[in-house]
Design an enzyme around this catalytic site. Sequence first.
Site, short mmCIF file in Angstrom:
data_model
loop_
_atom_site.label_atom_id
_atom_site.label_comp_id
_atom_site.label_asym_id
_atom_site.label_seq_id
_atom_site.Cartn_x
_atom_site.Cartn_y
_atom_site.Cartn_z
N SER A 42 0.75 -1.26 -0.06
CA SER A 42 -0.05 -0.05 -0.02
C SER A 42 0.89 1.23 -0.05
O SER A 42 0.55 2.26 0.80
CB SER A 42 -0.71 -0.03 1.18
OG SER A 42 -0.15 -0.15 2.27
N ALA A 55 2.42 2.62 -5.40
CA ALA A 55 2.34 1.91 -6.64
C ALA A 55 1.25 1.13 -6.24
O ALA A 55 0.28 0.93 -7.18
CB ALA A 55 3.54 1.16 -6.88
N THR A 100 6.84 5.17 0.75
CA THR A 100 6.22 6.31 0.13
C THR A 100 5.91 7.25 1.23
O THR A 100 5.98 8.64 0.99
CB THR A 100 4.95 5.82 -0.60
OG1 THR A 100 5.35 4.80 -1.56
CG2 THR A 100 4.22 7.02 -1.05
N ALA A 102 8.58 9.73 1.80
CA ALA A 102 9.29 10.40 0.80
C ALA A 102 9.34 12.01 1.02
O ALA A 102 8.32 12.41 1.39
CB ALA A 102 8.56 10.25 -0.44
N GLU A 126 16.95 19.09 -7.68
CA GLU A 126 17.80 18.13 -7.08
C GLU A 126 18.96 17.61 -8.06
O GLU A 126 19.01 17.84 -9.01
CB GLU A 126 16.62 16.81 -6.67
CG GLU A 126 15.80 17.23 -5.88
CD GLU A 126 14.90 16.16 -4.95
OE1 GLU A 126 15.36 14.93 -5.25
OE2 GLU A 126 14.17 16.41 -4.12
N GLU A 130 9.00 0.06 -6.28
CA GLU A 130 10.40 0.05 -6.05
C GLU A 130 10.70 -1.83 -6.17
O GLU A 130 11.57 -2.09 -6.46
CB GLU A 130 10.67 0.48 -4.80
CG GLU A 130 12.31 0.29 -4.48
CD GLU A 130 12.82 1.07 -3.26
OE1 GLU A 130 11.98 2.26 -2.97
OE2 GLU A 130 13.66 0.91 -2.69
N ARG A 180 19.48 5.63 -9.77
CA ARG A 180 18.20 6.35 -10.06
C ARG A 180 18.58 7.91 -9.90
O ARG A 180 19.03 8.40 -9.08
CB ARG A 180 17.26 6.03 -8.91
CG ARG A 180 15.96 6.79 -8.64
CD ARG A 180 15.09 6.44 -7.65
NE ARG A 180 16.03 6.90 -6.49
CZ ARG A 180 15.33 7.65 -5.37
NH1 ARG A 180 14.22 7.79 -5.28
NH2 ARG A 180 16.15 8.02 -4.30
N SER A 183 11.61 7.86 -8.60
CA SER A 183 10.82 6.38 -8.00
C SER A 183 9.74 6.93 -7.87
O SER A 183 8.64 5.80 -8.34
CB SER A 183 11.76 6.11 -6.97
OG SER A 183 11.97 7.07 -5.89
N LEU A 184 8.92 8.01 -7.31
CA LEU A 184 7.79 7.91 -7.27
C LEU A 184 6.81 8.05 -8.32
O LEU A 184 5.87 7.48 -8.85
CB LEU A 184 7.06 9.28 -6.39
CG LEU A 184 7.55 9.22 -4.77
CD1 LEU A 184 7.54 10.81 -4.20
CD2 LEU A 184 6.93 8.24 -4.12
#
Length: 531
Positions: free
Chosen positions: A9, A12, A39, A42, A109, A357, A368, A373-374
């Site tokens: 949960s 993704a 998540t 993050a 970033e 992930e 990465r 990644s999100l």
Amino acid sequence: MSRVVVIGSGIAGLIAAVEASRHHSVTLITKSNLAESNTHYAQGGIAAVSSDDDTVAEHIADTLVAGAGLCWPEAVEVLCSEGPGRINDLVALGVEFDRQGEQFARGLEAAHSHARVLHAGGDATGAGISNALVAAVRATNTEIHEHTFLVDIATEKDATGRSQVAGVHVFDTTGTRFIAADIVILASGGAGQLFRHTTNPAVTTGDGVAAALRAGAVLSDVEFYQFHPTALAVPGSFLISEAVRGEGAVLINAAGERFMKALHPLAELAPRDIVARGIQSQMMAQGGQPVLLDATALGASFLSERFPSISAACRSYGLNWATDPIPVTPAAHYWMGGVATDDWGRTSIPGLYAVGEVASTGAHGANRLASNSLLESIVFAHRAVSNLGQPWPEDAPAARWGAQGPLRELELTEPAGPPRVLGEPASAQSRNLSTQVVDRVELQTMMWDNVGLARTRTTLESTLDQIHAWRPADPAHRLFPDWEDANLLLLAQALTESALARHESRGGHYRLDYRETIPALARPITIARKA
Ligand SMILES: Cc1cc2nc3c(=O)[nH]c(=O)nc-3n(C[C@H](O)[C@H](O)[C@H](O)COP(=O)(O)OP(=O)(O)OC[C@H]3O[C@@H](n4cnc5c(N)ncnc54)[C@H](O)[C@@H]3O)c2cc1C
């Protein structure tokens, strides 16, 4: 209408469940509560092109550079070009990104050529996304099982003799049970808990990757782990987002000198592996003492408004980062490798998708790009759901690296097999008394020391010897942590064997005995269980 089981949960799994529930019967399994995931923690944000001064082509170019020659170009193209549409989906589902006027506020970033990182609640992006998606999934007719642990993925033979997904074996307070499914969407995240220092929460033990491996799925790129350069050097670690350096904070050693300027033209904003190794060498040169992150020039009010979570974390450890530099150390952060998929999230087992992930789509290559990644999670979760009901190609996902790709076969420390239930006799192998039950802290310490930021053949071989000297706890008496330990042990083996097989340094994989990047080795290493 298919019977779909979603595992996990985080972003993704939640997106997959929300979207799949529009047309299918969906069951969502998660081992803690719905909100607990990487998540949720993050900070920096989610990268996507959202302004006229930026282009998808530049986002693609930045991603390919960070990936150090190992990205699958088609996956990168999908990621960057479909990203903006998926951001709109998040907004429609209730995610409130920070804005400057009408426009999204955008952060810069490391290794991004433009400020394109969208954030929510300052540095609370993950919590903002997770809270909105948890509410969205609760508003669907998804059947939700919290505190329920994926143990194994069950397969059966189809008419042609090929294995396909049949369902999942799960474990909860009532014991082990089977849930039948036509489709399983794995969204169970990475495995940061393999290492002593990690930014990842306790749930991140790689269970989905281990279950896929036992079920016969192919893994790829598992030797590539990204170590975040800057976790607060305190017990339990706390991530200090890249965005802090993006806003102008600098790294200094014990002598108060900036050391990154001598190591890379982008200095503190160089790719993460370079910054992490730069910090590690400084730490070794100063007797293991952490380096310092100096954000004092940014000012107290800016820091508390832009980074409220980090400011609160610093305060809780008695640190005032507006007036004093804070101690930081590298920590395991993101797994580029995982269950190999094609551009639709399809794995080598028909009916089994992997998104987020847990997957290795090839979009990150060997390293990465920050905040990709999100984005990868939402783009590929969306694609997987839109692919449900389509035929499963024979070569998914092998087309990515070519049918002749080098597949390493792994002798499992624990056999794949029928469901193991409480009270069932242990297998002959797991009852092998010549080995010791694995100790998690010892495993994490060994992985950090030997398979972390810098690796050599000697340390990798001695790690494998120790892995083979350990065994998981008896399946007949396992509780949640014992299942996790068994998975961590298996993944430690997969990661170490892959790291041993890659005779070069590239992206997140650095070998002291093979320091160069060898162009001829720009191919994924794939790994599967020995039949
Ligand atoms: C501190 C931190 C900061 C980060 N900052 C950023 C950032 O700013 N930008 C960015 O792009 N990325 C960031 N990342 C990485 C990013 O958060 C993750 O890559 C992303 O959230 C992964 O999402 P996911 O849905 O694949 O997995 P996760 O969010 O990790 O969710 C996995 C889910 O699977 C469940 N699960 C695991 N095993 C089982 C099992 N056996 N049975 C049932 N359920 C299981 C877990 O409980 C969890 O709910 C950060 C990561 C951390 C740790």
